[in-house]
Design an enzyme around this catalytic site. Structure first.
Site, PDB file in Angstrom:
ATOM      1  N   LYS A  95       3.773   5.624  -1.499  1.00 36.93           N
ATOM      2  CA  LYS A  95       4.572   4.702  -1.363  1.00 36.93           C
ATOM      3  C   LYS A  95       5.339   4.925   0.134  1.00 36.93           C
ATOM      4  CE  LYS A  95       6.767   4.930  -5.407  1.00 36.93           C
ATOM      5  NZ  LYS A  95       5.735   4.961  -6.350  1.00 36.93           N
ATOM      6  N   ALA A  97       2.290  -0.427 -10.176  1.00 42.06           N
ATOM      7  CA  ALA A  97       0.974   0.230 -10.537  1.00 42.06           C
ATOM      8  C   ALA A  97      -0.169  -0.969 -10.230  1.00 42.06           C
ATOM      9  CB  ALA A  97       0.849   0.826 -11.712  1.00 42.06           C
ATOM     10  N   ASN A 155      -3.526  13.472 -10.193  1.00 45.57           N
ATOM     11  CA  ASN A 155      -4.209  12.528 -11.275  1.00 45.57           C
ATOM     12  C   ASN A 155      -4.625  11.258 -10.725  1.00 45.57           C
ATOM     13  OD1 ASN A 155      -3.222  14.089 -13.320  1.00 45.57           O
ATOM     14  ND2 ASN A 155      -1.038  13.372 -13.169  1.00 45.57           N
ATOM     15  N   ILE A 156      -4.265  10.683 -10.095  1.00 49.03           N
ATOM     16  CA  ILE A 156      -4.808   9.144  -9.447  1.00 49.03           C
ATOM     17  C   ILE A 156      -6.197   9.452  -8.959  1.00 49.03           C
ATOM     18  CG2 ILE A 156      -4.514   7.297  -8.117  1.00 49.03           C
ATOM     19  CD1 ILE A 156      -1.501   7.710  -8.280  1.00 49.03           C
ATOM     20  N   GLY A 193       1.031   5.282 -14.557  1.00 51.19           N
ATOM     21  CA  GLY A 193       0.080   5.836 -15.422  1.00 51.19           C
ATOM     22  C   GLY A 193      -1.211   5.734 -14.636  1.00 51.19           C
ATOM     23  N   LYS A 209      10.233   0.831  -3.450  1.00 53.14           N
ATOM     24  CA  LYS A 209       9.627  -0.309  -3.851  1.00 53.14           C
ATOM     25  C   LYS A 209      10.173  -1.518  -3.623  1.00 53.14           C
ATOM     26  CE  LYS A 209       7.780   1.905  -8.066  1.00 53.14           C
ATOM     27  NZ  LYS A 209       7.760   2.538  -9.492  1.00 53.14           N
ATOM     28  N   GLU A 269       9.739  12.083 -12.397  1.00 49.86           N
ATOM     29  CA  GLU A 269       9.063  12.955 -11.418  1.00 49.86           C
ATOM     30  C   GLU A 269       9.430  14.417 -11.836  1.00 49.86           C
ATOM     31  OE1 GLU A 269       7.491  12.226  -8.353  1.00 49.86           O
ATOM     32  OE2 GLU A 269       7.560  10.015  -9.147  1.00 49.86           O
ATOM     33  N   VAL A 282       3.858  -0.659  -5.780  1.00 50.83           N
ATOM     34  CA  VAL A 282       4.855  -1.263  -6.647  1.00 50.83           C
ATOM     35  C   VAL A 282       4.224  -1.944  -8.037  1.00 50.83           C
ATOM     36  CG1 VAL A 282       6.656  -3.090  -6.738  1.00 50.83           C
ATOM     37  CG2 VAL A 282       6.092  -2.250  -4.539  1.00 50.83           C
ATOM     38  N   ASP A 333      12.729   5.926  -5.520  1.00 55.35           N
ATOM     39  CA  ASP A 333      11.606   5.648  -5.884  1.00 55.35           C
ATOM     40  C   ASP A 333      11.690   4.053  -5.939  1.00 55.35           C
ATOM     41  OD1 ASP A 333       8.872   5.637  -6.932  1.00 55.35           O
ATOM     42  OD2 ASP A 333      10.000   5.019  -8.936  1.00 55.35           O
TER      43      ASP A 333
END
Ligand code: ADP
Ligand code: ASP
Ligand code: MG
Length: 819
Positions: free
Chosen positions: A574, A606, A471-472, A796, A677, A662, A604, A673
């Site tokens: 991360k 986004a 996605n990213i 996102g 962070k 997730e 952290v 997660d």
């Protein structure tokens, strides 16, 4: 031999006949031959001489066959299989050229000649014929290409013939054959002067001794043949056609954005060749009448391109012209008290790249190109078998060529740049037309590119390797395509690779990103990351960056290796920032040692500008006391939607279905997660924190931790009672439960870190987020009564891609200032 033609004919030849030379790479296949034939008819005069090398890598192939035969000879029960295979391949290649290029009678004639030649080769291989003279075997390469090109021209209706240089070029045998100029000149003039209007194709590389035995002029010797032939007829111009459009500021195969040099002075060209640049053979300039002749170097691939003219062009202003490099250099060390050996070195005709004395240690050093090692060893053995010269290997050379180099600004830049490497010695050549650095290290193209751009002041370049095409990755690639022009303002940025865990699509020239998904499917190949990384320094860019857009531990573990191979890193992953304290400090140590940049703004919050705010405060003199908040978009969504009327298990299921959690929601529920962070944030502000230091209240009961995902999803309602109790409990005091993370620095500098449920008053901003929103509440020395609060979407793909881009912008402005 006497010159039998008239003075007038000789003068006509000198005035009208020019020489052209085509190297092996210009004659590699049938297509190349046709192109060369066209150049010979269109760009050469009707009586011009054309010197040719062996086609493609024919000389290398011949050498390999000779070696294979020798090996088989040396072996008691010798197997000639290898030599046979190689000879068959050569025969096929040469005859393939003939059948492809010629037809009818021309083809028949040349095939017959070729069959006779190869019959001799097979006799030689079987021992039926003895050919001990290696040059005689090597000569075939040039003979075949001269014969083929002249026949091709004839077939096209151009008057042409070929000349075997051994029929006129006479020399005495020596490591570098000594040309007998008068006989050679007479032989050539007698052969060509009566035939005005015929283009003669002459074999390069070869000549003969007075008894007619073949001799060769050294590897890549055809450039020399061309200027030799040119000077024998006193021609005004020799054009050397290459696969490059002239001489550039560096080797265009290794360095990006080279500048072409329209003119080069004799002395500069000579120095360049002496320093081992493959673009011109060192002896090319020896025979030249510098007052009269000009050498043009131009491209046979792109005739319309600029060319370099080498002649008497002394510039008014001194300037560095060409950066040249040798990756393998040998040093000979001699005791200064060994006067006889020192004298022999000083008188040796093959001059060293540079030489110097270290008087205190009584030592003299002579640096030579690796290619001259055999010659030097033979020479040393001849002058004194027990000589005291020690041979030292593992060196490389970088040099900057240009007349009066010491007066240029580039001289100081070169000195500065090489002093940052493992510099063994830097010296000017005696004529002050090059500065030479001997380095005790390997060279790679990245270093060459960097120094080249420092010297020639170009826009610097950045190669980008994109790891992860989920996605990213996809979102960032589309963003990059949209912003490409703006991104390229500061530096020349190109995507050199897109990789997923098993396949890579790599092209050092830069990928064409239109339809990149299709292109990836078509062009990506399997790869091993550990093998790829050490190759990357050869990508021709000043700087390289790896974008880690994966969630993979395997990639994070390779960060030290990426840094050590010269890459900067931008992570959305991360795993490295939140690895164990010992792995983390290993990554940081290597990063600092190799002075690489590492940005991870999106790990952290986004795209939220959290790291910037924290760094800005710290750089301005503030210090962070605590950070707390809701760091997980998933948790924010779950708790903002949770109340007495909703089942927590339904929310988890919905979050999974909507892609808000997730794939395995236990990753979120166990708070992994969030812990990551928290670690990243704490480390960002310089605190030492490890997994074990964090007090964690997981929402995941232990008995559900290790069961299969399907089963876990079915048993989700087992969470409901506990969660409802929690909610009711909080409500007793008008509060709601929220999953918070926090750390605070105590007065004794200890760090307290916690992740778990807290009860928050209903009116508090922490209890009133938009589902999915992240919030970071920051207390500092300056913000101590009222905190600094940063909130917004914490996940996102679009915002994350934007955050990655923001990191890239930071990197670019940092790197472009480094010049
Ligand atoms: P040929 O055998 O066809 O005559 P070579 O391959 O021996 O040609 O030499 C040309 C090569 O020299 C080019 O392809 C280029 O990679 C290399 N080269 C090295 N330095 C330079 C330079 N400064 N300018 C141009 N070419 C260079
Ligand atoms: N064919 C010879 C060589 O490969 C000569 C040349 O190419 O100039 O060395
Ligand atoms: Mg060559």
């Amino acid at each position: 031999m006497k010159v039998e033609v008239s003075e007038a004919q000789i003068q006509t030849v000198a005035d009208q006949v020019q020489v052209h030379k085509f190297g092996g790479s210009s004659l590699a296949d049938a297509y190349c031959y046709r192109r060369v034939a066209r150049i010979v008819t269109e760009y050469a005069g009707a009586s011009d001489l054309v010197v040719v090398s062996a086609a493609g890598d024919t000389t290398n192939r011949i050498l390999a066959i000779i070696d294979a035969k020798h090996e088989a000879d040396a072996d008691a029960d010798g197997d000639y299989g290898m030599a046979e295979v190689l000879l068959k391949q050569l025969e096929k290649y040469q005859q393939g050229l003939i059948t492809e290029l010629l037809s009818g009678e021309h083809q028949q004639r040349l095939l017959r000649a070729s069959e006779i030649d190869f019959a001799r080769w097979w006799d030689w291989l079987s021992g039926a014929e003895i050919i001990e003279n290696r040059p005689e075997l090597l000569s075939y390469g040039e003979l075949w290409s001269a014969r083929l090109l002249s026949t091709l021209l004839q077939q096209q209706g151009t008057q042409a013939d070929h000349i075997d240089a051994r029929s006129f070029l006479v020399a005495d045998d020596a490591p570098e054959p000594l040309i007998r100029v008068d006989v050679s000149r007479a032989g050539l003039l007698n052969r060509i002067a009566p035939y005005a209007g015929t283009r003669f194709i002459v074999t390069g590389f070869i000549c003969a001794d007075p008894e007619g035995r073949s001799l060769i002029l050294g590897r890549n010797g055809s450039d020399y043949s061309a200027t030799l032939v040119g000077s024998l007829i006193d021609s005004k111009q020799v054009t050397i056609w290459k696969d490059v459009a002239g001489v550039y500021s560096a080797d265009p195969r290794k360095v990006e954005r080279v500048v072409s040099l329209p003119i080069l002075d004799w002395r500069e060209a000579e120095e360049l060749a002496r320093l081992g640049s493959p673009v011109l053979h060192p002896r090319t300039f020896q025979p030249v009448n510098r007052e009269r002749m000009v050498i043009a170097v131009r491209s046979s691939l792109k005739v319309e391109n600029q060319q370099t003219r080498i002649g008497l062009y002394e510039d008014a202003e001194a300037s560095g012209k060409v950066l040249t490099a040798l990756s393998e250099v040998v040093l000979f060390r001699v005791d200064l008290r060994d006067a006889k050996l020192i004298e022999a070195f000083e008188e040796l005709e093959l001059t060293p790249l540079i030489s110097w004395n270290e008087v205190a240690q009584h030592q003299a050093y002579y640096a030579y190109h690796q290619n001259h090692l055999d010659y030097m060893e033979q020479w040393l053995a001849e002058i004194d078998t027990k000589h005291n010269a020690s041979k030292l290997t593992g060196y490389a050379m970088l040099a900057l060529v240009g007349n009066r180099i010491q007066e240029t600004e580039q001289y100081s830049v070169f000195k500065q740049e090489t002093s940052e490497q493992a510099l063994r010695r830097l010296a000017l050549t005696p004529d002050n037309n090059a500065v030479v650095a001997i380095l005790e290290q390997k060279l790679d193209n990245r270093l060459l590119n960097r120094i080249h751009s420092q010297l020639f002041n170009h826009r610097r370049s950045l190669g980008v390797l994109v790891v992860g095409r989920g996605n990213i990755g996809s979102a960032w690639l589309s963003l990059y395509r949209r912003l490409r022009e703006r991104i390229n303002e500061q530096m020349d940025v190109r995507i050199i690779g897109v990789l997923n865990s098993t396949r890579m699509w790599l092209d050092y020239n830069g990928l064409d990103l239109t339809d990149w998904q299709d292109n990836f499917e078509r062009l990506a190949r399997p790869y091993e990351m550990s093998q790829l990384i050490p190759e990357l320094p050869n990508a021709p860019y000043d700087e390289l960056v790896m974008l880690d857009l994966t969630d993979a531990t395997a990639v994070a573990q390779l960060y030290p290796s990426f840094f050590a191979n010269g890459l900067h890193i931008i992570s959305a992953n991360k795993r490295a920032g939140a690895s164990t304290e010992s792995q983390y400090s290993e990554i940081r140590t290597i990063q600092q040692e190799y002075q690489r940049e590492w940005y991870y703004n999106t790990t952290v919050g986004a795209g939220l500008p959290l790291n910037y705010a924290l760094n800005d405060l710290r750089n301005s003199g503030d210090s962070i006391q605590s950070i707390s908040g809701i760091f997980s978009g998933t948790m924010s969504w779950l708790f903002e939607n949770f109340n007495a009327d909703v089942k927590f298990s339904d929310l988890v299921r919905e979050a999974k279905e909507r892609g808000l959690s997730e794939p395995d929601p236990r990753e979120d529920l166990s708070c992994q997660d969030i812990i990551r962070k928290l670690l990243i944030l704490a480390r960002e502000i310089g605190l030492r924190l490890d997994w074990k230091d964090i007090d964690v209240d997981s929402l995941l009961p232990e008995h559900l931790a290790d069961i299969p995902l399907d089963e876990f999803m079915q048993r989700l309602p087992e969470l409901d009672d506990g969660m409802q109790d929690l909610y009711q409990d909080a409500q007793q005091t008008g509060k709601v439960p929220r999953l918070l993370a926090s750390f605070a620095v105590r007065d004794d500098d200890r760090v307290i870190a916690r992740v778990g449920i807290e009860y928050i008053p209903e009116g508090d901003m922490l209890a009133n987020l938009i589902p999915g929103e992240n919030i970071f509440v920051i207390y500092t020395d300056w913000y101590h009564e009222m905190p600094l609060v940063i909130s917004g979407p914490g996940a996102g793909k679009e915002v994350t891609a934007g955050g990655v881009q923001s990191d890239l912008n930071q990197l670019l402005s940092r790197l472009s200032k480094k010049v």
